[in-house]
Scaffold this active site. Sequence first.
Site, mmCIF file in Angstrom:
data_model
loop_
_atom_site.group_PDB
_atom_site.id
_atom_site.type_symbol
_atom_site.label_atom_id
_atom_site.label_comp_id
_atom_site.label_asym_id
_atom_site.label_seq_id
_atom_site.Cartn_x
_atom_site.Cartn_y
_atom_site.Cartn_z
ATOM 1 C CE LYS A 1 0.925 1.114 4.490
ATOM 2 N NZ LYS A 1 1.398 2.354 4.963
ATOM 3 C CG ASP B 1 -0.839 -0.084 7.951
ATOM 4 O OD1 ASP B 1 -1.402 0.819 7.955
ATOM 5 O OD2 ASP B 1 0.545 -0.052 7.772
HETATM 6 O O1 C5P Z 1 -0.296 -1.566 14.305
HETATM 7 P P1 C5P Z 1 0.969 -1.869 13.941
HETATM 8 O O2 C5P Z 1 1.608 -3.261 14.458
HETATM 9 O O3 C5P Z 1 1.205 -1.596 12.489
HETATM 10 O O4 C5P Z 1 1.825 -0.711 14.540
HETATM 11 C C1 C5P Z 1 3.230 -0.807 14.877
HETATM 12 C C2 C5P Z 1 3.452 0.293 16.018
HETATM 13 O O5 C5P Z 1 3.384 1.653 15.211
HETATM 14 C C3 C5P Z 1 2.373 0.706 17.059
HETATM 15 O O6 C5P Z 1 2.857 -0.231 17.985
HETATM 16 C C4 C5P Z 1 2.433 1.985 17.327
HETATM 17 O O7 C5P Z 1 3.848 2.176 18.018
HETATM 18 C C5 C5P Z 1 2.721 2.583 16.083
HETATM 19 N N1 C5P Z 1 1.393 3.215 15.435
HETATM 20 C C6 C5P Z 1 0.785 4.130 15.999
HETATM 21 N N2 C5P Z 1 -0.464 4.558 15.666
HETATM 22 C C7 C5P Z 1 -0.974 3.794 14.432
HETATM 23 C C8 C5P Z 1 -0.473 2.714 13.817
HETATM 24 C C9 C5P Z 1 0.950 2.507 14.323
HETATM 25 O O8 C5P Z 1 1.146 5.039 17.215
HETATM 26 N N3 C5P Z 1 -2.355 4.503 14.087
#
Ligand code: C5P
Length: 302
Positions: A11, A135
């Site tokens: 993406k 995501d």
């Molecule tokens: O959800 P995902 O595992 O992709 O997110 C990885 C990290 O990125 C989260 O633990 C957080 O630190 C940060 N993040 C965030 N806000 C989001 C998506 C991700 O702070 N909307």
Amino acid sequence: MSALWALAPAKVNLCLFLGARRADGLHELVSVVEPLSLADVLELGPAPDGVGADEVICPGVEGPNLAAAALAAFRQASGWDAPPRRLTVRKRVPVAGGMGGGSADAAATLRLAAAAAGTGRSFDLHDLARRLGSDVPALLRPQPALVTAAGEEVRPVPALEPHWVLVLPSPQRLPTPAVFAEADRLGLPRAPDDLAARRDEVERTLARGRLAASVMVNDLEPAALSLCPGVAPALRAAREAGADHALVSGSGPTVVGLFTTAEARERAQAAVDELSSRFAGACVAAPVDPALAVPRPLETAT
Ligand code: C5P
């Protein structure tokens, strides 16, 4: 049960406006996410004789794998008890590059497991996707979408006016949490009323079927620039090679150049020809629709 394969499209965030950090540690955001023809290739089939549990083969990715977590989560939530499977992931999407490669693999794994289990129609994959990562929900059914909350609210939007995407991968990897933490340190998150105003503006431009230059903004870009010295020259290179817009993809460090005006495809390809000696893996990608990502029997692989 025969083997299935599916593509896991990367993406690009055509815009990403960052809001406050929530109590659960995730940040509010307003983003337009678009799936691309640049995709990992996944295959799900029976594990070899003697293998007693599901296994994931994913050359190039060390440590915990979100695709393995997705398969385990699907088993647990659905009660699917087929004999052990082997999931093979062939990486094409830059790893830890801000293009959602791991999340795309997890989403594709859910599609594959649901198809293999025959529960695709009745089972709520969205809830599983949400728990796997922010995501993942937007990549479950890859199509352009307005993504809000911390990624869990996904509203499909009509395809945007035709464009091509120059992808400039970086040899560096940027862990997503580090980029969000750097964004906090730099004071980048917007106040709630500012984020709401950006959302209104994005919705207005989406209603016209195109994103105005004024909203093609990635609020995480200064954080990626601060952590990764290669980002600034890549942005410059994309612009100098003729991109109409250049931005960091998601949390970076991959840089994308958007070609939206006349002869976009030819100009994007010329940019790749010019830049591929400086940026290994540089390529042109196009927006794709959900049909590309549907699981198929392995015999139909090309
Ligand atoms: O959800 P995902 O595992 O992709 O997110 C990885 C990290 O990125 C989260 O633990 C957080 O630190 C940060 N993040 C965030 N806000 C989001 C998506 C991700 O702070 N909307």
